[in-house]
Design a protein around this motif. Structure first.
Motif, PDB file in Angstrom:
ATOM      1  N   LYS A 136      41.351  40.335  34.397  1.00  0.00           N
ATOM      2  CA  LYS A 136      41.848  39.064  33.881  1.00  0.00           C
ATOM      3  C   LYS A 136      40.824  38.420  32.945  1.00  0.00           C
ATOM      4  O   LYS A 136      41.173  37.856  31.900  1.00  0.00           O
ATOM      5  CB  LYS A 136      42.168  38.117  35.040  1.00  0.00           C
ATOM      6  CG  LYS A 136      43.430  38.464  35.813  1.00  0.00           C
ATOM      7  CD  LYS A 136      44.632  37.816  35.147  1.00  0.00           C
ATOM      8  CE  LYS A 136      45.860  37.896  36.007  1.00  0.00           C
ATOM      9  NZ  LYS A 136      46.999  37.165  35.420  1.00  0.00           N
TER      10      LYS A 136
ATOM     11  N   CYS B 187      42.374  34.104  36.904  1.00  0.00           N
ATOM     12  CA  CYS B 187      42.826  34.883  38.052  1.00  0.00           C
ATOM     13  C   CYS B 187      43.050  33.910  39.206  1.00  0.00           C
ATOM     14  O   CYS B 187      42.107  33.245  39.655  1.00  0.00           O
ATOM     15  CB  CYS B 187      41.797  35.944  38.443  1.00  0.00           C
ATOM     16  SG  CYS B 187      42.321  36.994  39.814  1.00  0.00           S
TER      17      CYS B 187
ATOM     18  N   ASP C  44      48.218  35.168  41.681  1.00  0.00           N
ATOM     19  CA  ASP C  44      48.163  36.592  41.322  1.00  0.00           C
ATOM     20  C   ASP C  44      48.054  37.475  42.561  1.00  0.00           C
ATOM     21  O   ASP C  44      48.700  38.520  42.640  1.00  0.00           O
ATOM     22  CB  ASP C  44      46.965  36.859  40.401  1.00  0.00           C
ATOM     23  CG  ASP C  44      47.152  36.225  39.030  1.00  0.00           C
ATOM     24  OD1 ASP C  44      48.178  36.525  38.387  1.00  0.00           O
ATOM     25  OD2 ASP C  44      46.294  35.436  38.603  1.00  0.00           O
TER      26      ASP C  44
END
Length: 642
Positions: A36, A43, A142
Motif C-alpha cells: 500500500k 493501509c 483492508d
C-alpha cells in the motif's frame, strides 16, 4: 465457500505452535502495509484485543525495529471497548492497543481509532454512527484481525447478534463477564456493557484473519468452522465472507473432524496413534469394551479402511487393549528390587531406586489439584520428592484475606508484647489501601507480598498432606509473573535461568510439569515454556540422560485415554488424602477469585476428572479403579511451547 476439507465451511490452517500462526498473520499484514505504501495508499487495519492477537503485535513491532517496517501510512480501527471505561484504566482496550502496538511504532496518533468508553451514555448512539462513518471515510478496512470467545463472539457481538448489526453498545453475556473476571479481579467488577463494531461492519473488511489458540477454544472453533452459520455463534457468519482465513494452533484444532476423526475426512495413514484413537472412539460410540468390538461395528462407523489395513477386528482390539493396559502403572517412580517380580513391565531407568522427583507447579495449588494422588504415592513408595512453585499466585487472593492476615500478625505481636511498630504500620497501610481501592486497581507491593505469603503457607500445608518435607519445597517467584496484574511480562532469560539452576541442583530422574494449557490466564503456558527451554539447555548435562519429563493435567482439562502414556490408579484413601491436600488452599476454597467458566471448586473438578478417566478405562474393559491421574511424556523432540 470452498475449502480443502469437506467438513469445513471456512478455510482453516493449523500450525504446531501459536507463535507460528502469529508470525504468518504478521507477515501478511506487513506485506500489505508495504504494498500500500508503494502505491501511495493508506493501509487500514482492524485491531482486536485479548491474548490471541498479542503475538501478531509483538512480531509487527519486531519488524518495525529490525526490518524498518513503517506504519506512517497505517490507519487503525479497534473492534471494541468496555463501557464505561476510562482510557487510562488497566483493563481499557485503549491502554491495551497502545501497550502492545501503537506506542512502539511510528504511526500517526491521528490515525488511531478506538471506541470511547468514557462518553456519557446518551451520546453513545451518535458516536457509534460517527465511528461507522470514520471507517467509510478511511476507505474501509483492508484487513481485520479477530479473536474468538468461548461463546463465539467476535468483537463484543454476543450470541444472538444479527448479521446486519452495526457499531453499537451491547450488554455483555454472563459467560463473557466470567471470562473477563481475572482482568478485573472479580466478575462483579466487570462492566456490563461494551461498544463494539457490528457483525456487518466486520464482514465489510476486505480480508479477515481469525486466530484461536489453546484447547479452551476447540469446541467453539469446531462450531464456527463446521456447523451452519447461526446468530447463536456470531463468528459463524464469517462463512459468508469471500476472503477469510482461520489460523489455529494444534490445541485449538482438536475439535475439528480432520483432527479428532480424520478417517471421516478422507484417507489416512493407520499408524498406532490413529488406530488407537479410532478404536477407542468406536468403543465409546457403541458402548462396548474394546475386546467386544466386531467387524460389523467397524463397518457401521466407517472404519472399513482400518480393517482392510490391519486384518481382523479382534487383532486390532487386542493391540489397543494391550496398549491401554500397559499404561496403568501403580509404581510411577519404579520399584525397589525386593518388590520386582517376573512379568513386571520395566519403566524408565528402572535400575534407579529411589529416584529424585521434581514436580513443577505453576500456581501454589496445581501440584495437589492435578497430581496430588501421584505425589502421595511417590512419597509413600520411598522417592525423594521435591516441589517447585513457579509463581506466587498472589493475584488470586481476596482482599479481605489479606486484611485478616495483616490484622492477625499485628494482634499476635501486641498479644505477646513483641516489637510491632512495623506491623502496625503495615496493618494501617493495608486497611487504608483496601478501603480506598478502586475496581481493578493493582495492589500495593506490601499487599502483594502478604497475599503471596498466604499462598506460600497454603502450599506448605498441601505438600505436607502429601508427605513432602518443607526442605524439599522451592518457591521460585519467576520474574515474568511479578507485575501485580493478570497480564504478565513475556518469559525472560531470568525465568529460564532460575529453572535451569534448580534442575542442576536437584538433578531429577523424573520431572513433572503442567501440560494444562487451557489455563485462561496463560500462566501455565508460560511456566511450561520455561521448563522445556531449561530442559533443552540441560540436555547435554550428564544427569539429564537419566531424566524423563511427564506432563500432567487436571485443573482445567484432562488427558484423553488415547493420549495417556502413564495412568496412575488411586485408591479411595488416596483420593481422600488428595482432597485434604487441596482443602489446605483455603484462599481458593469455596470461591476462587478466578474460577473460569467452570463453577465447580477445584477439588470437585479434579475428583470428577480423575473419576471420569477411571470410568473410561473401566468402560473400555480395563480394571475398575476409584480414580486415575493421567500423564503424557515429553521427549524434547517436539516443539511444544518452546
Amino acid at each position: 465457500m470452498q475449502t480443502e476439507h469437506p467438513n469445513e465451511r471456512l478455510p482453516t490452517r493449523i500450525f504446531s505452535r501459536a507463535s507460528q500462526a502469529s508470525a504468518v498473520a504478521a507477515r501478511e499484514i506487513a506485506d500489505l502495509i508495504r504494498w500500500k505504501a508503494g502505491e501511495g495508499k493508506r493501509c487500514v487495519i482492524g485491531l482486536a484485543t485479548g491474548s490471541s492477537p498479542v503475538g501478531i503485535y509483538d512480531e509487527l513491532v519486531r519488524m518495525h525495529r529490525e526490518e524498518g517496517l513503517s506504519f506512517q501510512n497505517v490507519v487503525t480501527f479497534s473492534l471494541d471497548e468496555y463501557f464505561p471505561m476510562q482510557p487510562d484504566e488497566l483493563q481499557s482496550y485503549v491502554r491495551f492497543v497502545h501497550e502492545h502496538l501503537i506506542d512502539h511504532v511510528d504511526i500517526d496518533p491521528a490515525n488511531v481509532h478506538i471506541p470511547d468508553g468514557s462518553l456519557p451514555k446518551a451520546e453513545v448512539q451518535r458516536y457509534c454512527q460517527q465511528y461507522e462513518q470514520q471507517i467509510i471515510d478511511a476507505g474501509g478496512i483492508d484487513i481485520q484481525i479477530l479473536g474468538i470467545s468461548k461463546t463465539g463472539h467476535i468483537g463484543c457481538n454476543e450470541p444472538g447478534s444479527e448479521r446486519t448489526s452495526r457499531t453499537r453498545m451491547i450488554t455483555l453475556d454472563r459467560v463473557t463477564r466470567i471470562d473477563a473476571a481475572s482482568d478485573f479481579f472479580g466478575a462483579e467488577n466487570v462492566p456490563r456493557h461494551a461498544i463494539t463494531m457490528g457483525v456487518a461492519t466486520i464482514l465489510e473488511a476486505r480480508r479477515i484473519l481469525l486466530l484461536a489458540f489453546g484447547e479452551g477454544k476447540a469446541t467453539i472453533i469446531a462450531s464456527t468452522v463446521e456447523k451452519p452459520a447461526m446468530p447463536s455463534v456470531p463468528a459463524s457468519f464469517l462463512q459468508h465472507h469471500p476472503n477469510v482465513e482461520v489460523l489455529l494452533d494444534e490445541a485449538a484444532a482438536t475439535g475439528l473432524t480432520r483432527v479428532h476423526s480424520p478417517w471421516l475426512s478422507g484417507e489416512i495413514t493407520w499408524d498406532e496413534e490413529a488406530t488407537r484413537r479410532a478404536v477407542i472412539a468406536l468403543a465409546m460410540e457403541v458402548g462396548k469394551p474394546l475386546l467386544k468390538l466386531t467387524e460389523a461395528d467397524y463397518n457401521e462407523l466407517g472404519l472399513q479402511d482400518l480393517l482392510a489395513s490391519h486384518g481382523s477386528a479382534y487383532d486390532i482390539n487386542l493391540q489397543v487393549f494391550r496398549h491401554l493396559q500397559s499404561t496403568i502403572i501403580g509404581w510411577p517412580g519404579g520399584k525397589p528390587e525386593h518388590k520386582k517380580k517376573v512379568g513386571d513391565r520395566p519403566g524408565h531407568r528402572d535400575d534407579i531406586f529411589p529416584k529424585r522427583i521434581l514436580c513443577f507447579s505453576p500456581h501454589p495449588d496445581d501440584d495437589v489439584i492435578s497430581m496430588g494422588g501421584t505425589l502421595i504415592r511417590l512419597v509413600d513408595q520411598g522417592h525423594d520428592v521435591h516441589i517447585a512453585y513457579q509463581t506466587s499466585g498472589n493475584i488470586a487472593v481476596f482482599d479481605d484475606d489479606a486484611l485478616r492476615f495483616a490484622e492477625f500478625a499485628a494482634d499476635f505481636c501486641r498479644e505477646f508484647d513483641l516489637h510491632a511498630d512495623g506491623l502496625d504500620r503495615i496493618e494501617e497501610h493495608v486497611d487504608e489501601f483496601l478501603r480506598n481501592k478502586r475496581s481493578g486497581q493493582i495492589d500495593s507491593e506490601e499487599i502483594q507480598r502478604i497475599k503471596g505469603l498466604i499462598r506460600r503457607g497454603e502450599a506448605r500445608e498441601g505438600a505436607r498432606c502429601c508427605g513432602v518435607p518443607d526442605d524439599n519445597l522451592h518457591f521460585l517467584n519467576l520474574p515474568f509473573y511479578q507485575t501485580g496484574r493478570v497480564t504478565k511480562s513475556p518469559l525472560g532469560e531470568d525465568d529460564i535461568q532460575i529453572t535451569i539452576d534448580l534442575l542442576r541442583e536437584i538433578r531429577p530422574h523424573q520431572i513433572y510439569a503442567a501440560g494444562d494449557l487451557s489455563d485462561p490466564h496463560g500462566t501455565h503456558r508460560t511456566c511450561l515454556s520455561a521448563i522445556l527451554q531449561a530442559c533443552v539447555r540441560c540436555q547435554d548435562d550428564d544427569w539429564y540422560k537419566d531424566s524423563l519429563v511427564w506432563l500432567y493435567r487436571g485443573a482445567w482439562q484432562e488427558w484423553a485415554p488415547e493420549q495417556i502414556e502413564m495412568a496412575v490408579p488411586l485408591s479411595p484413601k488416596e483420593v481422600e488424602r488428595k482432597r485434604t491436600a487441596i482443602f489446605k488452599h483455603e484462599s481458593q476454597k469455596d470461591r476462587a477469585l478466578f474460577p473460569g467458566t467452570d463453577i465447580r471448586e477445584f477439588w470437585q473438578r479434579a475428583e470428577a476428572r480423575n473419576a471420569d478417566t477411571a470410568r473410561r478405562y473401566d468402560a473400555l474393559g480395563l480394571a475398575e479403579y476409584e480414580a486415575i491421574e493421567g500423564f503424557v511424556s515429553w521427549d524434547g523432540k517436539s516443539g511444544l511451547e518452546l
